[in-house]
Design an enzyme around this catalytic site. Structure first.
Site, PDB file in Angstrom:
ATOM      1  CB  ALA A  20      18.066   1.392  24.368  1.00  0.00           C
ATOM      2  N   GLY A  73      22.848   1.307  26.186  1.00  0.00           N
ATOM      3  CA  GLY A  73      22.475  -0.097  26.399  1.00  0.00           C
ATOM      4  C   GLY A  73      23.525  -1.066  25.858  1.00  0.00           C
ATOM      5  CD  GLU A  89      22.815   0.733  30.401  1.00  0.00           C
ATOM      6  OE1 GLU A  89      22.221   0.874  29.311  1.00  0.00           O
ATOM      7  OE2 GLU A  89      22.360   1.149  31.472  1.00  0.00           O
ATOM      8  CD  GLU A 109      22.524   5.597  28.539  1.00  0.00           C
ATOM      9  OE1 GLU A 109      23.572   6.227  28.851  1.00  0.00           O
ATOM     10  OE2 GLU A 109      22.461   4.357  28.515  1.00  0.00           O
TER      11      GLU A 109
END
Ligand code: CAA
Length: 258
Positions: free
Chosen positions: A65, A109, A112, A132
């Site tokens: 992200a 992300g 993911e 993260e």
């Protein structure tokens, strides 16, 4: 449809979406995820597309992200806007198969997102991870749940707690990816695989995806019943008649999606 953060192409029943924020290693910001959701929905609706390939660059599928976009946000903004919730839901609605073709970094992300696809083909330079924890947060779009189902609790826990990366060979050994190919062959391999899927009856492809995904959502007994009912339902299709007749007549079936 004009997009700024992704490139799209449709050729021979294969829709390809390439994440395209090279200056940020394809970090997932809100714009990219919204554009990705729109492109996926449009390909899902398009009869010319039977299977979708999602890929990035040679250096990065996606490095996570977008940290810069998130860094100043408050709890109220994150929770109030359900940050990334609707975008993730949009991806889960796609009924056609999505192959992740992953080269380079697939972190946070990015890992993911790859795991939200139906299967992952990895280049030999791919690196997966959920780093993260190094940012003082945890995974937010499925990492703790999906990675654990792919690779088991021990490895998933270690990856989430240490933030370490897993290389392509370890990812294959652990069941995260279907296979590893030389980086230069990644797209050719993904296209060949997509072409194989595109030859099948589009109805059985949708049913197979639904049934396999059901294995993650329900008990074994319910999943088995769901599969059996879908299997029975296939006998209402012309593609079933064609597929079985073609086998008996020793010819290639011509599936029409009805
Ligand atoms: N967000 C925003 N920008 C990012 C980014 C990210 N996740 N990852 C890389 N970039 C940017 C860098 O800031 C840099 O930009 P500038 O040139 O403007 O400085 C550019 O991309 C190139 O990156 P590096 O110079 O860092 O490249 P590198 O080859 O030295 O390192 C890397 C590559 C190891 C992937 C490193 O970039 C990195 O660690 N990235 C962050 C990975 C990460 O922590 N991901 C998790 C994000 S949080 C998340 O994903 C939450 C969630 O689950 C929803």
């Amino acid at each position: 449809m004009a997009f700024e953060t992704i490139l799209t192409e449709i050729d021979d029943h294969i829709g390809t979406i390439r994440l395209n924020r090279p200056d940020a290693l394809n970090a997932l910001n809100a714009q990219l995820l919204q554009e990705l959701g729109k492109a996926l929905a449009s390909m899902d609706d398009n009869d010319k597309v039977r299977v979708i390939i999602l890929t990035g660059s040679e250096k990065a599928f996606a490095a996570g992200a977008d940290i810069k976009e998130m860094s100043d946000k408050s709890f109220v903004e994150m929770f109030g806007s359900d940050y990334f919730g609707p975008e993730v839901e949009a991806m889960l609605k796609v009924r056609k198969p999505i192959i992740a073709a992953v080269a380079g970094y697939a972190l946070g992300g990015g890992c993911e997102l790859a795991m939200m696809c139906d299967f992952i083909i990895a280049a030999d330079n791919a690196k997966f991870g959920q780093p993260e924890i190094n940012l003082g947060v945890i995974a937010g779009i499925g990492g703790t749940q999906r990675l654990t189902r792919f690779v088991g609790k021990s490895k998933s826990m270690e990856m989430h707690l240490t933030g370490r990366m897993m290389d392509a060979d370890e990812a294959e050994r652990s069941g995260l990816v279907t296979r590893v190919v030389p980086a230069k062959d990644l797209m050719a391999d993904a296209q060949k695989t997509a072409a194989k899927i595109a030859e099948k009856s589009p109805l059985s492809v949708l049913a197979a995806k639904e049934a396999v995904n059901r294995a993650y959502e329900t008990t074994l007994r319910e999943g088995l019943l769901f599969e059996r009912r879908l299997f029975h339902a296939m006998f209402a299709t012309e593609d079933q008649t064609e597929g079985m007749q073609a086998f008996a007549e020793k010819r290639t079936p011509q599936f029409r999606g009805n």
